[in-house]
Design a protein around this motif. Structure first.
Motif, PDB file in Angstrom:
ATOM      1  N   THR A   1      12.241  -1.549   3.740  1.00 51.58           N
ATOM      2  CA  THR A   1      12.477  -1.489   2.292  1.00 51.58           C
ATOM      3  C   THR A   1      13.610  -0.522   1.983  1.00 51.58           C
ATOM      4  OG1 THR A   1      10.184  -2.050   1.778  1.00 51.58           O
ATOM      5  CG2 THR A   1      11.431  -0.902   0.063  1.00 51.58           C
TER       6      THR A   1
ATOM      7  N   ARG B   1       7.545  -1.414   7.287  1.00 50.95           N
ATOM      8  CA  ARG B   1       7.825  -1.942   5.938  1.00 50.95           C
ATOM      9  C   ARG B   1       8.567  -0.921   5.088  1.00 50.95           C
ATOM     10  NH1 ARG B   1       2.139  -4.749   5.848  1.00 50.95           N
ATOM     11  NH2 ARG B   1       2.757  -6.776   6.645  1.00 50.95           N
TER      12      ARG B   1
ATOM     13  N   ARG C   1       2.760  -0.923  11.002  1.00 44.43           N
ATOM     14  CA  ARG C   1       3.208  -1.965  10.067  1.00 44.43           C
ATOM     15  C   ARG C   1       3.731  -1.364   8.773  1.00 44.43           C
ATOM     16  NH1 ARG C   1      -0.881  -7.070  10.055  1.00 44.43           N
ATOM     17  NH2 ARG C   1       0.049  -8.056  11.869  1.00 44.43           N
TER      18      ARG C   1
END
Length: 163
Positions: free
Chosen positions: A61, A57, A53
């Motif tokens: 990003t 991310r 996860r």
């Protein structure tokens, strides 16, 4: 970009390296953006890339930031093309270069409605893209659409010459 539910570990170094370079753009990023980028980078380092996860991310990003910077550079190029009377083919051939020259004091900003701070931001983002070109291309290698978009931006800033 996912392989069997995970992001390739080869992206770890590219992602954290690009996040680190983006966070160093202190004068053009808002405090909140810089703190968020630093948080994501530190969390990936602490939790490890294996935490799927967090890895995703961090990748998302970085991808979002690169696309946003590219869009900003294109918008500045278009505005300069329209205001400075430059007629680049596509968006290359000097539109950003004209603005950057003006921002650095090589010409006059008279008659342009572009804020000098916007030109300075474009200058720093262009330098970022030029200095990190190899990492950006490698980062985007797994996604043809992202790779083509970022290569277009790299070609645009390279056409304007390096520093």
């Amino acid at each position: 970009m996912r392989r069997e539910g995970e992001l390739p570990s080869a992206l770890s170094e590219l992602t954290t390296g690009l996040l680190d370079q983006i966070a160093k753009l202190r004068t053009v990023l808002s405090k909140e953006t810089r703190e968020f980028v630093e948080f994501v980078e530190e969390t990936v380092i602490q939790l490890g890339w294996e935490n799927g996860r967090m890895a995703y991310r961090a990748y998302a990003t970085t991808k979002t930031l690169l696309i946003g910077i590219g869009r900003f550079l294109k918008s500045v190029a278009l505005k300069l093309k329209n205001e400075a009377g430059n007629s680049p083919v596509g968006f290359t051939g000097g539109a950003i270069g004209i603005g950057l020259a003006l921002a650095s004091g090589a010409g006059s900003l008279q008659g342009l409605s572009i804020d000098p701070a916007v030109l300075e931001t474009a200058r720093q983002f262009s330098i970022f893209f030029q200095q990190n070109a190899n990492a950006i291309v490698a980062f985007a290698a797994g996604s043809q659409e992202l790779r083509l978009w970022l290569q277009h931006i790299l070609e645009m800033v390279e056409a304007d010459g390096g520093e």
